[in-house]
Motif scaffolding. Structure first.
Motif, PDB file in Angstrom:
ATOM      1  N   VAL A 161       0.397  -1.327  -0.314  1.00 34.08           N
ATOM      2  CA  VAL A 161      -0.106   0.512  -0.351  1.00 34.08           C
ATOM      3  C   VAL A 161       0.903   1.092  -0.326  1.00 34.08           C
ATOM      4  O   VAL A 161       0.456   2.195  -0.651  1.00 34.08           O
ATOM      5  CB  VAL A 161      -0.961   0.339   1.309  1.00 34.08           C
ATOM      6  N   ALA A 162       1.676   1.317   0.751  1.00 34.73           N
ATOM      7  CA  ALA A 162       2.845   2.208   1.203  1.00 34.73           C
ATOM      8  C   ALA A 162       3.241   2.604  -1.104  1.00 34.73           C
ATOM      9  O   ALA A 162       3.794   3.714  -1.197  1.00 34.73           O
ATOM     10  CB  ALA A 162       4.204   2.010   1.697  1.00 34.73           C
ATOM     11  N   ILE A 163       3.479   1.674  -1.523  1.00 30.69           N
ATOM     12  CA  ILE A 163       3.866   2.119  -2.803  1.00 30.69           C
ATOM     13  C   ILE A 163       3.283   1.789  -3.538  1.00 30.69           C
ATOM     14  O   ILE A 163       3.207   3.141  -4.799  1.00 30.69           O
ATOM     15  CB  ILE A 163       5.216   0.472  -3.565  1.00 30.69           C
ATOM     16  N   ALA A 164       1.612   1.583  -3.819  1.00 28.86           N
ATOM     17  CA  ALA A 164       0.454   1.837  -4.502  1.00 28.86           C
ATOM     18  C   ALA A 164       0.077   3.347  -4.065  1.00 28.86           C
ATOM     19  O   ALA A 164       0.101   4.499  -5.416  1.00 28.86           O
ATOM     20  CB  ALA A 164      -0.462   0.874  -4.086  1.00 28.86           C
ATOM     21  N   GLU A 165       0.216   3.983  -2.945  1.00 30.56           N
ATOM     22  CA  GLU A 165       0.142   4.801  -2.150  1.00 30.56           C
ATOM     23  C   GLU A 165       0.720   6.258  -2.723  1.00 30.56           C
ATOM     24  O   GLU A 165       0.465   7.214  -3.443  1.00 30.56           O
ATOM     25  CB  GLU A 165      -0.138   5.344  -1.149  1.00 30.56           C
ATOM     26  N   ALA A 166       1.935   5.869  -3.468  1.00 31.35           N
ATOM     27  CA  ALA A 166       3.508   7.000  -3.915  1.00 31.35           C
ATOM     28  C   ALA A 166       2.384   6.895  -5.469  1.00 31.35           C
ATOM     29  O   ALA A 166       2.776   8.041  -6.007  1.00 31.35           O
ATOM     30  CB  ALA A 166       4.181   6.191  -3.915  1.00 31.35           C
TER      31      ALA A 166
END
Length: 112
Positions: A12-17
């Protein structure tokens, strides 16, 4: 191996970016010469959902990994600036803050 919550936090951290990137491109198109709002209409809700998911997962991981208040607040604040979730995730990984939780071992009671 990381537990499911920590793996979801990283995803989710990568997807949020990535959703930040889509939203920024969508805003450039909306306010630029084309004047088309489709990018913002698509990436706005996607980014909002990922923003909320990142916050919830950051709190869950903070509890599981026993982060202090300082690290937890930094993790949550990193959801606001574009791409900061990537930087935090990399930092936390390098510092061992996303390591798998070690289960306590029990020694058997002596028989006799």
């Amino acid at each position: 191996m990381r537990d499911k919550v920590t793996r979801w936090f990283v995803v989710v951290a990568i997807a949020e970016a990535c959703s930040w990137l889509g939203l920024l491109v969508g805003m450039a198109v909306k306010y630029g010469p084309p004047g088309n709002e489709i990018g913002v209409q698509i990436f706005g809700p996607v980014h909002g959902a990922l923003f909320m998911a990142y916050g919830l997962l950051a709190l869950l991981v903070a509890r599981r990994q026993r982060w202090g208040w300082g690290i937890t607040l930094v993790a949550l604040a990193c959801a606001v600036p574009p791409f900061a979730t990537l930087a935090f995730e990399r930092w936390a990984h390098r510092r061992g803050r996303l390591a798998p939780a070690v289960a306590p071992t029990r020694t058997p009671a002596p028989v006799g």
